[in-house]
Scaffold this motif. Structure first.
Motif, mmCIF file in Angstrom:
data_model
loop_
_atom_site.group_PDB
_atom_site.id
_atom_site.type_symbol
_atom_site.label_atom_id
_atom_site.label_comp_id
_atom_site.label_asym_id
_atom_site.label_seq_id
_atom_site.Cartn_x
_atom_site.Cartn_y
_atom_site.Cartn_z
ATOM 1 N N LEU A 88 29.882 36.067 -1.575
ATOM 2 C CA LEU A 88 30.159 35.730 -2.972
ATOM 3 C C LEU A 88 30.773 36.919 -3.702
ATOM 4 O O LEU A 88 31.761 36.775 -4.442
ATOM 5 N N ASN A 122 34.351 37.383 -2.525
ATOM 6 C CA ASN A 122 35.241 36.368 -3.090
ATOM 7 C C ASN A 122 35.549 36.645 -4.560
ATOM 8 O O ASN A 122 36.669 36.407 -5.035
ATOM 9 N N VAL A 123 34.543 37.145 -5.291
ATOM 10 C CA VAL A 123 34.779 37.495 -6.693
ATOM 11 C C VAL A 123 35.796 38.626 -6.787
ATOM 12 O O VAL A 123 36.720 38.589 -7.619
ATOM 13 N N THR A 177 39.361 37.453 -6.284
ATOM 14 C CA THR A 177 39.980 36.703 -7.389
ATOM 15 C C THR A 177 40.328 37.573 -8.588
ATOM 16 O O THR A 177 41.048 37.125 -9.481
ATOM 17 N N LEU A 178 39.825 38.808 -8.615
ATOM 18 C CA LEU A 178 40.129 39.678 -9.748
ATOM 19 C C LEU A 178 41.607 40.084 -9.727
ATOM 20 O O LEU A 178 42.141 40.447 -8.677
#
Length: 288
Positions: A109, A112-113, A116-117
């Motif tokens: 998680l 993945n965060v 996406t930044l």
């Protein structure tokens, strides 16, 4: 190493590394001027002028001196980016892929965060608060925001390796989880890690050039990126002053080519299929 790609890439990379180490010390003895020394009698002169082999900028600063000194800043950013990004990718990817369960879900998680930044806008915001960061700070920022994709690759490979027979055998004899990860699984990933590190290095060099082009550097910093940025600000392309932006652009391209050659060579050495194809091709050439 028999691979010509590895030899060529290693040679080019060694040249740029040596240039980064001794370039700033060679500039003044060889040219008689530092990167910010102004020659008021030679403003914007072309290559070949007396005392200026690569010409000068519109301010009378020697381009060759800036190229030699700027090598250290660009290569430093690339190395710091590669080390930080690869180190974080190894830590997160290996632990996530081997541990599984809740640990894997949490780390996945987080990865993945980070994926996406928006990297460049975030760096611009952070750099604005840091008040014109230097090369080391830029390298750290690029590394801290550029590890997530590499971590996903390492996680996938670790998940594949943890089910192999040799890992099961080590578990049966009582090996600790830490030793299994770093002494048994990690050595099988050295080829991939080397490729990820080299990709991080060139990513750092290109990232520094982009940030310098946007003016996110200290005013006294000299790098290949700042040379291109200053050339753009002074309309060097419109003036026909190719010697101002051409050499740093060529150096960045050659450094990228060196790393690409090393990556191709590592793939040929570490990938059995590519190694077999290369050997077969060589045999055909010798037979012909």
């Amino acid at each position: 190493m028999r691979s010509g790609k590895v030899r060529a890439g290693t040679l080019l990379l060694a040249v740029f590394t040596l240039l980064a180490l001794i370039g700033p010390w060679l500039a003044e003895p060889l040219i008689g001027a530092g990167p910010r020394t102004i020659d008021y009698d030679a403003l914007g002169v072309a290559p070949g002028a007396t005392g200026h082999p690569l010409g000068t900028t519109t301010s009378g600063e020697d381009v060759l001196a800036q190229l030699l000194v700027g090598a250290r800043g660009s290569v430093l950013v690339g190395l710091v980016t590669g080390v930080v990004a690869t180190g974080l990718a190894i830590l997160v990817g290996l632990v996530s892929g081997f541990a599984g369960g809740r640990t894997d879900k949490i780390l996945t998680l987080f990865t993945n965060v980070m994926l996406t930044l928006p990297g460049l806008p975030l760096i611009l915001i952070i750099a604005g608060y840091l008040q014109e960061p230097g090369p080391l700070t830029i390298g750290l920022l690029l590394g801290l925001l550029g590890w997530s994709a590499s971590a996903r690759y390492l996680r996938a490979q670790t998940m594949s390796l943890r089910g192999r027979d040799f890992v099961a055998a080590m578990r049966m004899v009582g090996e600790s989880r830490t030793r299994l990860v770093f002494a048994e699984i990690l050595p099988h990933l050295t080829g991939l890690i080397s490729a990820l590190f080299l990709s991080g290095v060139i990513g750092g060099v290109l990232g520094e050039a982009a940030l310098a082009f946007l003016g996110i550097v200290t005013p006294d910093t000299v790098s290949w990126g700042t040379m291109i940025s200053e050339a753009q600000d002074q309309s060097a392309l419109m003036r026909g002053m190719w010697w101002w932006f051409g050499p740093p652009g060529l150096c960045i391209a050659l450094l990228g080519s060196a790393i690409a050659l090393l990556n191709f060579g590592i793939d040929e050495i570490g990938n059995p299929r590519l190694r077999v194809r290369t050997t077969t091709r060589r045999r055909r050439v010798h037979t012909a």
